[in-house]
Scaffold this motif. Structure first.
Motif, PDB file in Angstrom:
ATOM      1  N   LYS A   7      -6.802  18.612 -11.884  1.00 37.32           N
ATOM      2  CA  LYS A   7      -7.330  19.889 -11.423  1.00 37.32           C
ATOM      3  C   LYS A   7      -8.018  20.620 -12.578  1.00 37.32           C
ATOM      4  O   LYS A   7      -7.503  20.709 -13.685  1.00 37.32           O
ATOM      5  N   THR A   8      -9.190  21.154 -12.307  1.00 33.60           N
ATOM      6  CA  THR A   8      -9.915  21.966 -13.275  1.00 33.60           C
ATOM      7  C   THR A   8      -9.706  23.421 -12.905  1.00 33.60           C
ATOM      8  O   THR A   8     -10.036  23.841 -11.802  1.00 33.60           O
ATOM      9  N   TYR A   9      -9.169  24.158 -13.832  1.00 35.17           N
ATOM     10  CA  TYR A   9      -8.875  25.553 -13.566  1.00 35.17           C
ATOM     11  C   TYR A   9     -10.107  26.419 -13.798  1.00 35.17           C
ATOM     12  O   TYR A   9     -11.068  26.015 -14.450  1.00 35.17           O
ATOM     13  N   TRP A  10     -10.037  27.656 -13.294  1.00 35.75           N
ATOM     14  CA  TRP A  10     -11.181  28.551 -13.301  1.00 35.75           C
ATOM     15  C   TRP A  10     -11.655  28.850 -14.718  1.00 35.75           C
ATOM     16  O   TRP A  10     -12.839  28.861 -15.005  1.00 35.75           O
ATOM     17  N   PHE A  11     -10.733  29.080 -15.632  1.00 36.85           N
ATOM     18  CA  PHE A  11     -11.100  29.487 -16.982  1.00 36.85           C
ATOM     19  C   PHE A  11     -11.583  28.327 -17.845  1.00 36.85           C
ATOM     20  O   PHE A  11     -12.142  28.524 -18.915  1.00 36.85           O
ATOM     21  N   GLU A  12     -11.386  27.099 -17.415  1.00 37.79           N
ATOM     22  CA  GLU A  12     -11.823  25.941 -18.194  1.00 37.79           C
ATOM     23  C   GLU A  12     -13.315  25.684 -18.058  1.00 37.79           C
ATOM     24  O   GLU A  12     -13.893  24.959 -18.864  1.00 37.79           O
ATOM     25  N   LYS A  13     -13.958  26.260 -17.075  1.00 39.10           N
ATOM     26  CA  LYS A  13     -15.395  26.064 -16.886  1.00 39.10           C
ATOM     27  C   LYS A  13     -16.160  27.017 -17.801  1.00 39.10           C
ATOM     28  O   LYS A  13     -15.847  28.194 -17.894  1.00 39.10           O
ATOM     29  N   ASP A  14     -17.178  26.473 -18.483  1.00 39.82           N
ATOM     30  CA  ASP A  14     -17.930  27.278 -19.444  1.00 39.82           C
ATOM     31  C   ASP A  14     -18.656  28.446 -18.793  1.00 39.82           C
ATOM     32  O   ASP A  14     -18.725  29.534 -19.363  1.00 39.82           O
ATOM     33  N   GLU A  15     -19.214  28.257 -17.613  1.00 41.06           N
ATOM     34  CA  GLU A  15     -19.942  29.356 -16.971  1.00 41.06           C
ATOM     35  C   GLU A  15     -19.009  30.511 -16.609  1.00 41.06           C
ATOM     36  O   GLU A  15     -19.415  31.670 -16.613  1.00 41.06           O
ATOM     37  N   ASN A  16     -17.752  30.213 -16.318  1.00 39.42           N
ATOM     38  CA  ASN A  16     -16.798  31.280 -16.007  1.00 39.42           C
ATOM     39  C   ASN A  16     -16.373  32.026 -17.265  1.00 39.42           C
ATOM     40  O   ASN A  16     -16.119  33.224 -17.222  1.00 39.42           O
ATOM     41  N   LYS A  17     -16.297  31.333 -18.390  1.00 44.11           N
ATOM     42  CA  LYS A  17     -15.985  32.000 -19.654  1.00 44.11           C
ATOM     43  C   LYS A  17     -17.091  32.990 -20.015  1.00 44.11           C
ATOM     44  O   LYS A  17     -16.814  34.117 -20.420  1.00 44.11           O
ATOM     45  N   ASP A  18     -18.329  32.551 -19.857  1.00 43.39           N
ATOM     46  CA  ASP A  18     -19.453  33.439 -20.138  1.00 43.39           C
ATOM     47  C   ASP A  18     -19.468  34.625 -19.178  1.00 43.39           C
ATOM     48  O   ASP A  18     -19.721  35.760 -19.591  1.00 43.39           O
ATOM     49  N   ARG A  19     -19.196  34.367 -17.913  1.00 43.43           N
ATOM     50  CA  ARG A  19     -19.175  35.437 -16.915  1.00 43.43           C
ATOM     51  C   ARG A  19     -18.088  36.464 -17.242  1.00 43.43           C
ATOM     52  O   ARG A  19     -18.327  37.671 -17.169  1.00 43.43           O
ATOM     53  N   LEU A  20     -16.915  36.001 -17.628  1.00 45.95           N
ATOM     54  CA  LEU A  20     -15.829  36.905 -17.997  1.00 45.95           C
ATOM     55  C   LEU A  20     -16.191  37.725 -19.228  1.00 45.95           C
ATOM     56  O   LEU A  20     -15.926  38.922 -19.292  1.00 45.95           O
ATOM     57  N   PHE A  21     -16.821  37.089 -20.209  1.00 42.66           N
ATOM     58  CA  PHE A  21     -17.237  37.788 -21.421  1.00 42.66           C
ATOM     59  C   PHE A  21     -18.217  38.907 -21.093  1.00 42.66           C
ATOM     60  O   PHE A  21     -18.073  40.031 -21.585  1.00 42.66           O
ATOM     61  N   TYR A  22     -19.209  38.635 -20.255  1.00 42.62           N
ATOM     62  CA  TYR A  22     -20.187  39.660 -19.898  1.00 42.62           C
ATOM     63  C   TYR A  22     -19.561  40.782 -19.074  1.00 42.62           C
ATOM     64  O   TYR A  22     -19.927  41.941 -19.227  1.00 42.62           O
ATOM     65  N   TRP A  23     -18.602  40.459 -18.225  1.00 42.21           N
ATOM     66  CA  TRP A  23     -17.906  41.501 -17.464  1.00 42.21           C
ATOM     67  C   TRP A  23     -17.082  42.393 -18.394  1.00 42.21           C
ATOM     68  O   TRP A  23     -17.004  43.604 -18.198  1.00 42.21           O
ATOM     69  N   LEU A  24     -16.463  41.801 -19.408  1.00 42.92           N
ATOM     70  CA  LEU A  24     -15.699  42.597 -20.361  1.00 42.92           C
ATOM     71  C   LEU A  24     -16.602  43.500 -21.196  1.00 42.92           C
ATOM     72  O   LEU A  24     -16.252  44.640 -21.489  1.00 42.92           O
ATOM     73  N   ILE A  25     -17.783  43.009 -21.573  1.00 46.81           N
ATOM     74  CA  ILE A  25     -18.753  43.828 -22.298  1.00 46.81           C
ATOM     75  C   ILE A  25     -19.203  44.996 -21.427  1.00 46.81           C
ATOM     76  O   ILE A  25     -19.297  46.143 -21.881  1.00 46.81           O
ATOM     77  N   ALA A  26     -19.491  44.712 -20.146  1.00 44.93           N
ATOM     78  CA  ALA A  26     -19.914  45.770 -19.225  1.00 44.93           C
ATOM     79  C   ALA A  26     -18.798  46.797 -19.028  1.00 44.93           C
ATOM     80  O   ALA A  26     -19.057  48.010 -19.001  1.00 44.93           O
ATOM     81  N   LEU A  27     -17.563  46.342 -18.909  1.00 46.78           N
ATOM     82  CA  LEU A  27     -16.435  47.250 -18.747  1.00 46.78           C
ATOM     83  C   LEU A  27     -16.252  48.133 -19.982  1.00 46.78           C
ATOM     84  O   LEU A  27     -16.009  49.335 -19.870  1.00 46.78           O
ATOM     85  N   ALA A  28     -16.403  47.552 -21.158  1.00 45.84           N
ATOM     86  CA  ALA A  28     -16.296  48.330 -22.395  1.00 45.84           C
ATOM     87  C   ALA A  28     -17.410  49.372 -22.474  1.00 45.84           C
ATOM     88  O   ALA A  28     -17.178  50.507 -22.907  1.00 45.84           O
ATOM     89  N   ALA A  29     -18.614  49.010 -22.049  1.00 42.31           N
ATOM     90  CA  ALA A  29     -19.732  49.967 -22.071  1.00 42.31           C
ATOM     91  C   ALA A  29     -19.488  51.111 -21.101  1.00 42.31           C
ATOM     92  O   ALA A  29     -19.751  52.279 -21.422  1.00 42.31           O
ATOM     93  N   VAL A  30     -18.974  50.799 -19.921  1.00 43.26           N
ATOM     94  CA  VAL A  30     -18.703  51.842 -18.935  1.00 43.26           C
ATOM     95  C   VAL A  30     -17.588  52.764 -19.427  1.00 43.26           C
ATOM     96  O   VAL A  30     -17.654  53.990 -19.248  1.00 43.26           O
TER      97      VAL A  30
END
Length: 89
Positions: A7-30
């Motif tokens: 099983k491949t978990y959600w956080f193991e995919k590179d595109e999801n890591k990038d998506r989480l990083f950008y969401w955290l940046i957006a949350l910090a900006a807000v």
């Protein structure tokens, strides 16, 4: 092999890591937006009680100095409160 091993978990995919990083940046900006607006005097007008509060970054400096003091005092007390490694032998 079982399904759990393949099983491949959600956080193991590179595109999801990038998506989480950008969401955290957006949350910090807000979350920083009210601070930036109040620093510029757009959100509300401040009414300082003392001369020190007139410094634009007074509360940030006050918090940083307070945190450093807490960490320094904690480190000093840790020398008194730690137990030797062979204490229970």
């Amino acid at each position: 092999m079982s399904d759990k091993e393949n099983k491949t978990y959600w956080f193991e995919k590179d595109e999801n890591k990038d998506r989480l990083f950008y969401w955290l940046i957006a949350l910090a900006a807000v979350m920083a937006l009210p601070d930036i607006l109040s620093l510029l005097g757009i959100l509300y007008e401040t009414h300082p009680y003392t001369k020190a509060e007139e410094v634009p970054v007074f509360y940030g400096l006050y918090a940083a100095i307070g945190m450093m003091a807490v960490l320094t005092i904690g480190r000093m007390f840790s020398h008194f409160l730690t137990v030797r490694e062979d204490y229970y032998d």
